[in-house]
Design a protein around this motif. Structure first.
Motif, PDB file in Angstrom:
ATOM      1  N   GLY A  95       0.808  -1.211   0.000  1.00  0.00           N
ATOM      2  CA  GLY A  95       0.000   0.000   0.000  1.00  0.00           C
ATOM      3  C   GLY A  95       0.841   1.261   0.000  1.00  0.00           C
ATOM      4  N   GLY A  96       2.166   1.136   0.173  1.00  0.00           N
ATOM      5  CA  GLY A  96       3.056   2.274   0.067  1.00  0.00           C
ATOM      6  C   GLY A  96       3.358   3.013   1.353  1.00  0.00           C
ATOM      7  N   ARG A  97       2.634   2.742   2.414  1.00  0.00           N
ATOM      8  CA  ARG A  97       2.898   3.408   3.690  1.00  0.00           C
ATOM      9  C   ARG A  97       3.904   2.605   4.501  1.00  0.00           C
ATOM     10  NH1 ARG A  97      -2.936   3.944   3.712  1.00  0.00           N
ATOM     11  NH2 ARG A  97      -3.491   6.069   3.178  1.00  0.00           N
ATOM     12  N   THR A  98       4.443   3.247   5.523  1.00  0.00           N
ATOM     13  CA  THR A  98       5.361   2.547   6.413  1.00  0.00           C
ATOM     14  C   THR A  98       4.572   1.759   7.450  1.00  0.00           C
ATOM     15  OG1 THR A  98       5.505   4.352   8.012  1.00  0.00           O
ATOM     16  CG2 THR A  98       7.105   4.372   6.184  1.00  0.00           C
ATOM     17  N   LEU A  99       5.253   0.848   8.105  1.00  0.00           N
ATOM     18  CA  LEU A  99       4.616   0.063   9.153  1.00  0.00           C
ATOM     19  C   LEU A  99       4.094   0.971  10.262  1.00  0.00           C
ATOM     20  CD1 LEU A  99       3.925  -2.753  10.303  1.00  0.00           C
ATOM     21  CD2 LEU A  99       6.149  -2.688  11.448  1.00  0.00           C
ATOM     22  N   ALA A 100       4.869   1.983  10.590  1.00  0.00           N
ATOM     23  CA  ALA A 100       4.435   2.923  11.644  1.00  0.00           C
ATOM     24  C   ALA A 100       3.136   3.628  11.243  1.00  0.00           C
ATOM     25  CB  ALA A 100       5.535   3.940  11.923  1.00  0.00           C
ATOM     26  N   GLU A 101       3.055   4.069  10.001  1.00  0.00           N
ATOM     27  CA  GLU A 101       1.846   4.758   9.533  1.00  0.00           C
ATOM     28  C   GLU A 101       0.639   3.825   9.539  1.00  0.00           C
ATOM     29  OE1 GLU A 101       3.744   7.984   6.402  1.00  0.00           O
ATOM     30  OE2 GLU A 101       3.542   5.890   5.767  1.00  0.00           O
ATOM     31  N   GLU A 102       0.831   2.618   9.019  1.00  0.00           N
ATOM     32  CA  GLU A 102      -0.277   1.659   8.960  1.00  0.00           C
ATOM     33  C   GLU A 102      -0.722   1.241  10.362  1.00  0.00           C
ATOM     34  OE1 GLU A 102      -2.021   1.160   6.460  1.00  0.00           O
ATOM     35  OE2 GLU A 102      -0.818   1.088   4.655  1.00  0.00           O
ATOM     36  N   THR A 103       0.243   1.063  11.257  1.00  0.00           N
ATOM     37  CA  THR A 103      -0.088   0.695  12.636  1.00  0.00           C
ATOM     38  C   THR A 103      -0.930   1.786  13.283  1.00  0.00           C
ATOM     39  OG1 THR A 103       1.909  -0.641  12.840  1.00  0.00           O
ATOM     40  CG2 THR A 103       0.886   0.095  14.895  1.00  0.00           C
ATOM     41  N   SER A 104      -0.531   3.019  13.084  1.00  0.00           N
ATOM     42  CA  SER A 104      -1.273   4.144  13.650  1.00  0.00           C
ATOM     43  C   SER A 104      -2.691   4.210  13.084  1.00  0.00           C
ATOM     44  CB  SER A 104      -0.533   5.451  13.376  1.00  0.00           C
ATOM     45  OG  SER A 104      -1.226   6.527  13.956  1.00  0.00           O
ATOM     46  N   LEU A 105      -2.817   4.026  11.785  1.00  0.00           N
ATOM     47  CA  LEU A 105      -4.148   4.045  11.170  1.00  0.00           C
ATOM     48  C   LEU A 105      -5.030   2.927  11.733  1.00  0.00           C
ATOM     49  CD1 LEU A 105      -3.254   4.767   7.436  1.00  0.00           C
ATOM     50  CD2 LEU A 105      -4.487   6.284   8.999  1.00  0.00           C
ATOM     51  N   ALA A 106      -4.447   1.757  11.894  1.00  0.00           N
ATOM     52  CA  ALA A 106      -5.221   0.611  12.387  1.00  0.00           C
ATOM     53  C   ALA A 106      -5.635   0.794  13.840  1.00  0.00           C
ATOM     54  CB  ALA A 106      -4.402  -0.673  12.236  1.00  0.00           C
ATOM     55  N   ILE A 107      -4.698   1.222  14.675  1.00  0.00           N
ATOM     56  CA  ILE A 107      -4.969   1.281  16.108  1.00  0.00           C
ATOM     57  C   ILE A 107      -5.683   2.563  16.507  1.00  0.00           C
ATOM     58  CG2 ILE A 107      -3.866   1.422  18.383  1.00  0.00           C
ATOM     59  CD1 ILE A 107      -1.848  -0.620  17.349  1.00  0.00           C
ATOM     60  N   ARG A 108      -5.158   3.671  16.079  1.00  0.00           N
ATOM     61  CA  ARG A 108      -5.707   4.956  16.521  1.00  0.00           C
ATOM     62  C   ARG A 108      -7.030   5.297  15.849  1.00  0.00           C
ATOM     63  NH1 ARG A 108      -1.970   9.194  18.741  1.00  0.00           N
ATOM     64  NH2 ARG A 108      -0.769   7.305  18.643  1.00  0.00           N
ATOM     65  N   TYR A 109      -7.139   4.940  14.553  1.00  0.00           N
ATOM     66  CA  TYR A 109      -8.318   5.361  13.803  1.00  0.00           C
ATOM     67  C   TYR A 109      -9.252   4.210  13.418  1.00  0.00           C
ATOM     68  CZ  TYR A 109      -5.601   9.593  13.616  1.00  0.00           C
ATOM     69  OH  TYR A 109      -4.857  10.695  13.969  1.00  0.00           O
ATOM     70  N   GLY A 110      -8.900   2.983  13.809  1.00  0.00           N
ATOM     71  CA  GLY A 110      -9.774   1.846  13.518  1.00  0.00           C
ATOM     72  C   GLY A 110      -9.904   1.528  12.050  1.00  0.00           C
ATOM     73  N   ASP A 111      -8.884   1.851  11.263  1.00  0.00           N
ATOM     74  CA  ASP A 111      -8.902   1.615   9.818  1.00  0.00           C
ATOM     75  C   ASP A 111      -8.740   0.118   9.543  1.00  0.00           C
ATOM     76  OD1 ASP A 111      -8.146   1.289   7.086  1.00  0.00           O
ATOM     77  OD2 ASP A 111      -7.321   3.318   7.024  1.00  0.00           O
ATOM     78  N   ALA A 112      -9.822  -0.524   9.097  1.00  0.00           N
ATOM     79  CA  ALA A 112      -9.812  -1.976   8.864  1.00  0.00           C
ATOM     80  C   ALA A 112      -8.843  -2.362   7.751  1.00  0.00           C
ATOM     81  CB  ALA A 112     -11.217  -2.463   8.541  1.00  0.00           C
ATOM     82  N   GLU A 113      -8.735  -1.527   6.733  1.00  0.00           N
ATOM     83  CA  GLU A 113      -7.805  -1.822   5.632  1.00  0.00           C
ATOM     84  C   GLU A 113      -6.356  -1.778   6.110  1.00  0.00           C
ATOM     85  OE1 GLU A 113      -8.691  -2.805   2.508  1.00  0.00           O
ATOM     86  OE2 GLU A 113     -10.730  -2.815   3.304  1.00  0.00           O
ATOM     87  N   ALA A 114      -6.029  -0.829   6.961  1.00  0.00           N
ATOM     88  CA  ALA A 114      -4.686  -0.745   7.533  1.00  0.00           C
ATOM     89  C   ALA A 114      -4.413  -1.959   8.406  1.00  0.00           C
ATOM     90  CB  ALA A 114      -4.513   0.541   8.327  1.00  0.00           C
ATOM     91  N   GLU A 115      -5.421  -2.394   9.139  1.00  0.00           N
ATOM     92  CA  GLU A 115      -5.252  -3.591   9.971  1.00  0.00           C
ATOM     93  C   GLU A 115      -4.972  -4.811   9.095  1.00  0.00           C
ATOM     94  OE1 GLU A 115      -7.543  -6.270  13.347  1.00  0.00           O
ATOM     95  OE2 GLU A 115      -8.356  -4.306  12.839  1.00  0.00           O
ATOM     96  N   ILE A 116      -5.627  -4.895   7.961  1.00  0.00           N
ATOM     97  CA  ILE A 116      -5.367  -5.995   7.022  1.00  0.00           C
ATOM     98  C   ILE A 116      -3.916  -5.934   6.546  1.00  0.00           C
ATOM     99  CG2 ILE A 116      -5.879  -6.844   4.681  1.00  0.00           C
ATOM    100  CD1 ILE A 116      -8.829  -6.032   5.266  1.00  0.00           C
ATOM    101  N   ARG A 117      -3.426  -4.744   6.250  1.00  0.00           N
ATOM    102  CA  ARG A 117      -2.050  -4.615   5.750  1.00  0.00           C
ATOM    103  C   ARG A 117      -1.013  -4.958   6.820  1.00  0.00           C
ATOM    104  NH1 ARG A 117      -4.804  -0.552   2.809  1.00  0.00           N
ATOM    105  NH2 ARG A 117      -4.395   1.031   4.384  1.00  0.00           N
ATOM    106  N   VAL A 118      -1.221  -4.552   8.077  1.00  0.00           N
ATOM    107  CA  VAL A 118      -0.244  -4.901   9.113  1.00  0.00           C
ATOM    108  C   VAL A 118      -0.352  -6.384   9.469  1.00  0.00           C
ATOM    109  CG1 VAL A 118       0.049  -2.572  10.022  1.00  0.00           C
ATOM    110  CG2 VAL A 118      -1.684  -4.061  11.039  1.00  0.00           C
ATOM    111  N   THR A 119      -1.536  -6.951   9.346  1.00  0.00           N
ATOM    112  CA  THR A 119      -1.693  -8.387   9.536  1.00  0.00           C
ATOM    113  C   THR A 119      -0.945  -9.128   8.431  1.00  0.00           C
ATOM    114  OG1 THR A 119      -3.820  -8.100  10.644  1.00  0.00           O
ATOM    115  CG2 THR A 119      -3.372 -10.275   9.715  1.00  0.00           C
ATOM    116  N   ALA A 120      -1.043  -8.645   7.204  1.00  0.00           N
ATOM    117  CA  ALA A 120      -0.323  -9.253   6.082  1.00  0.00           C
ATOM    118  C   ALA A 120       1.185  -9.181   6.295  1.00  0.00           C
ATOM    119  CB  ALA A 120      -0.709  -8.563   4.773  1.00  0.00           C
TER     120      ALA A 120
END
Length: 132
Positions: A95-120
């Motif tokens: 997705g082009g973002r860093t792990l830190a960015e995706e983690t923040s999106l998943a945890i702080r903002y509840g972004d399900a797509e970001a959670e999928i990417r960090v799970t991947a």
């Protein structure tokens, strides 16, 4: 909840398979691929364990109810994920973002797509049993 968890896992596996391609034993590099995967697993294990525990806490009964035992565990679980992400924060994930960015999106903002990417990110290292 189980259906969502299963969907997230399936999507993560599909994302990783699409991004990395299928591996084959015909390429003659089985030993090297195994070593690389083992190295990935060793370096990513703390992050993936913390992420999996956070996911379990978020999905726990009562996690959405302030004052519940599960709700009280969300903050500390999130902090452990952030701490475990620090050494790998600049790594890019699908997705082009860093792990830190995706983690923040998943945890702080509840972004399900970001959670999928960090799970991947964890599935790619063979740590799919740690995350959900």
């Amino acid at each position: 909840m189980r259906v969502r968890r299963m969907i997230v896992t399936v999507l993560a596996v599909i994302t990783v398979a699409t991004a990395t391609g299928c591996s084959s034993s015909e390429d003659g590099q089985d030993g090297q691929d195994g070593d690389d995967r083992q190295r990935l697993a060793q370096t990513r294990t703390p992050y993936c364990e913390a992420l999996g525990k956070w996911q379990d806490t978020m999905r726990a009964e009562g996690a959405k109810t302030p004052g519940s035992p599960a709700y009280e565990k969300i903050g500390p679980a999130a902090e452990r994920v952030y701490a475990a992400a620090r050494p790998h924060g600049d790594e890019h994930v699908t997705g082009g973002r860093t792990l830190a960015e995706e983690t923040s999106l998943a945890i702080r903002y509840g972004d399900a797509e970001a959670e999928i990417r960090v799970t991947a990110y964890c599935v790619e290292a063979g740590l799919e049993t740690l995350v959900g």
